[in-house]
Design a protein around this motif. Sequence first.
Motif, PDB file in Angstrom:
ATOM      1  N   TYR A  45       0.839  -1.189   0.000  1.00 57.00           N
ATOM      2  CA  TYR A  45       0.000   0.000   0.000  1.00 57.00           C
ATOM      3  C   TYR A  45       0.877   1.243   0.000  1.00 57.00           C
ATOM      4  N   SER A  46       0.240   2.358  -0.327  1.00 58.62           N
ATOM      5  CA  SER A  46       0.945   3.643  -0.258  1.00 58.62           C
ATOM      6  C   SER A  46       0.079   4.613   0.532  1.00 58.62           C
ATOM      7  N   THR A  47       0.736   5.448   1.303  1.00 51.89           N
ATOM      8  CA  THR A  47       0.040   6.454   2.089  1.00 51.89           C
ATOM      9  C   THR A  47       0.930   7.675   2.239  1.00 51.89           C
ATOM     10  N   GLU A  48       0.365   8.842   1.941  1.00 46.56           N
ATOM     11  CA  GLU A  48       1.073  10.110   2.072  1.00 46.56           C
ATOM     12  C   GLU A  48       2.416  10.122   1.335  1.00 46.56           C
ATOM     13  N   GLY A  49       2.435   9.535   0.148  1.00 48.37           N
ATOM     14  CA  GLY A  49       3.649   9.529  -0.656  1.00 48.37           C
ATOM     15  C   GLY A  49       4.701   8.524  -0.211  1.00 48.37           C
ATOM     16  N   ARG A  50       4.357   7.659   0.716  1.00 48.17           N
ATOM     17  CA  ARG A  50       5.274   6.601   1.171  1.00 48.17           C
ATOM     18  C   ARG A  50       4.730   5.260   0.703  1.00 48.17           C
ATOM     19  N   TYR A  51       5.635   4.352   0.357  1.00 53.98           N
ATOM     20  CA  TYR A  51       5.252   3.066  -0.226  1.00 53.98           C
ATOM     21  C   TYR A  51       5.747   1.939   0.673  1.00 53.98           C
ATOM     22  N   PHE A  52       4.855   0.953   0.915  1.00 59.87           N
ATOM     23  CA  PHE A  52       5.167  -0.145   1.817  1.00 59.87           C
ATOM     24  C   PHE A  52       4.861  -1.480   1.155  1.00 59.87           C
ATOM     25  N   VAL A  53       5.743  -2.449   1.402  1.00 64.72           N
ATOM     26  CA  VAL A  53       5.525  -3.822   0.949  1.00 64.72           C
ATOM     27  C   VAL A  53       5.509  -4.719   2.183  1.00 64.72           C
ATOM     28  N   PRO A  54       4.423  -5.483   2.371  1.00 63.20           N
ATOM     29  CA  PRO A  54       4.338  -6.337   3.557  1.00 63.20           C
ATOM     30  C   PRO A  54       4.853  -7.748   3.291  1.00 63.20           C
ATOM     31  N   SER A  55       5.307  -8.370   4.353  1.00 59.37           N
ATOM     32  CA  SER A  55       5.693  -9.775   4.307  1.00 59.37           C
ATOM     33  C   SER A  55       5.605 -10.342   5.712  1.00 59.37           C
ATOM     34  N   HIS A  56       4.708 -11.294   5.898  1.00 61.30           N
ATOM     35  CA  HIS A  56       4.538 -11.989   7.178  1.00 61.30           C
ATOM     36  C   HIS A  56       4.347 -11.032   8.348  1.00 61.30           C
ATOM     37  N   GLY A  57       3.506 -10.027   8.163  1.00 62.34           N
ATOM     38  CA  GLY A  57       3.155  -9.136   9.248  1.00 62.34           C
ATOM     39  C   GLY A  57       4.022  -7.908   9.440  1.00 62.34           C
ATOM     40  N   SER A  58       5.123  -7.823   8.739  1.00 64.35           N
ATOM     41  CA  SER A  58       5.964  -6.628   8.874  1.00 64.35           C
ATOM     42  C   SER A  58       5.988  -5.872   7.547  1.00 64.35           C
ATOM     43  N   ASP A  59       5.832  -4.552   7.638  1.00 68.09           N
ATOM     44  CA  ASP A  59       5.833  -3.702   6.452  1.00 68.09           C
ATOM     45  C   ASP A  59       7.205  -3.058   6.276  1.00 68.09           C
ATOM     46  N   THR A  60       7.681  -3.069   5.039  1.00 60.28           N
ATOM     47  CA  THR A  60       8.964  -2.462   4.708  1.00 60.28           C
ATOM     48  C   THR A  60       8.713  -1.269   3.798  1.00 60.28           C
ATOM     49  N   GLU A  61       9.256  -0.118   4.156  1.00 59.89           N
ATOM     50  CA  GLU A  61       9.113   1.064   3.307  1.00 59.89           C
ATOM     51  C   GLU A  61      10.127   0.980   2.176  1.00 59.89           C
ATOM     52  N   VAL A  62       9.644   1.259   0.963  1.00 62.39           N
ATOM     53  CA  VAL A  62      10.486   1.205  -0.230  1.00 62.39           C
ATOM     54  C   VAL A  62      10.256   2.464  -1.052  1.00 62.39           C
ATOM     55  N   SER A  63      11.104   2.670  -2.035  1.00 64.17           N
ATOM     56  CA  SER A  63      10.957   3.822  -2.929  1.00 64.17           C
ATOM     57  C   SER A  63       9.810   3.567  -3.911  1.00 64.17           C
ATOM     58  N   TRP A  64       9.377   4.649  -4.571  1.00 68.75           N
ATOM     59  CA  TRP A  64       8.324   4.529  -5.576  1.00 68.75           C
ATOM     60  C   TRP A  64       8.748   3.586  -6.696  1.00 68.75           C
ATOM     61  N   LEU A  65       9.996   3.687  -7.139  1.00 70.28           N
ATOM     62  CA  LEU A  65      10.493   2.839  -8.223  1.00 70.28           C
ATOM     63  C   LEU A  65      10.483   1.370  -7.826  1.00 70.28           C
ATOM     64  N   THR A  66      10.955   1.066  -6.621  1.00 69.31           N
ATOM     65  CA  THR A  66      10.961  -0.316  -6.147  1.00 69.31           C
ATOM     66  C   THR A  66       9.539  -0.851  -6.039  1.00 69.31           C
ATOM     67  N   TYR A  67       8.635  -0.029  -5.531  1.00 66.03           N
ATOM     68  CA  TYR A  67       7.227  -0.416  -5.406  1.00 66.03           C
ATOM     69  C   TYR A  67       6.620  -0.699  -6.781  1.00 66.03           C
TER      70      TYR A  67
END
Length: 100
Positions: A45-67
């Motif tokens: 998901y993305s919120t307020e210009g930040r991008y997150f990828v989840p895995s097994h309950g933990s979210d990792t913030e990534v860049s727009w390009l990586t997302y």
Amino acid sequence: MKLKTSLPNNALGLACARFAVIAIPSFVLFFVFSLIVGGDAINGYSTEGRYFVPSHGSDTEVSWLTYTISWYLSLLTIVTFVATLLLGAASHFLGAKESD
């Protein structure tokens, strides 16, 4: 009963084989990329210009390009695997009728 030992010779079987050539490497790339990044964007998901990828309950913030790369790689993997499965099933069932 005749066993098939060669590549499929009908158009559906050929299309299935071509999609499999794309599907298998895309899945491996998707899997490795998700391990390195810490999740996949298809569940992210993305919120307020930040991008997150989840895995097994933990979210990792990534860049727009990586997302974006992760999202398209996920989509490519899903589409090619579904197409490969459908074409393979159609080739199997329709090809069985042709060879009888």
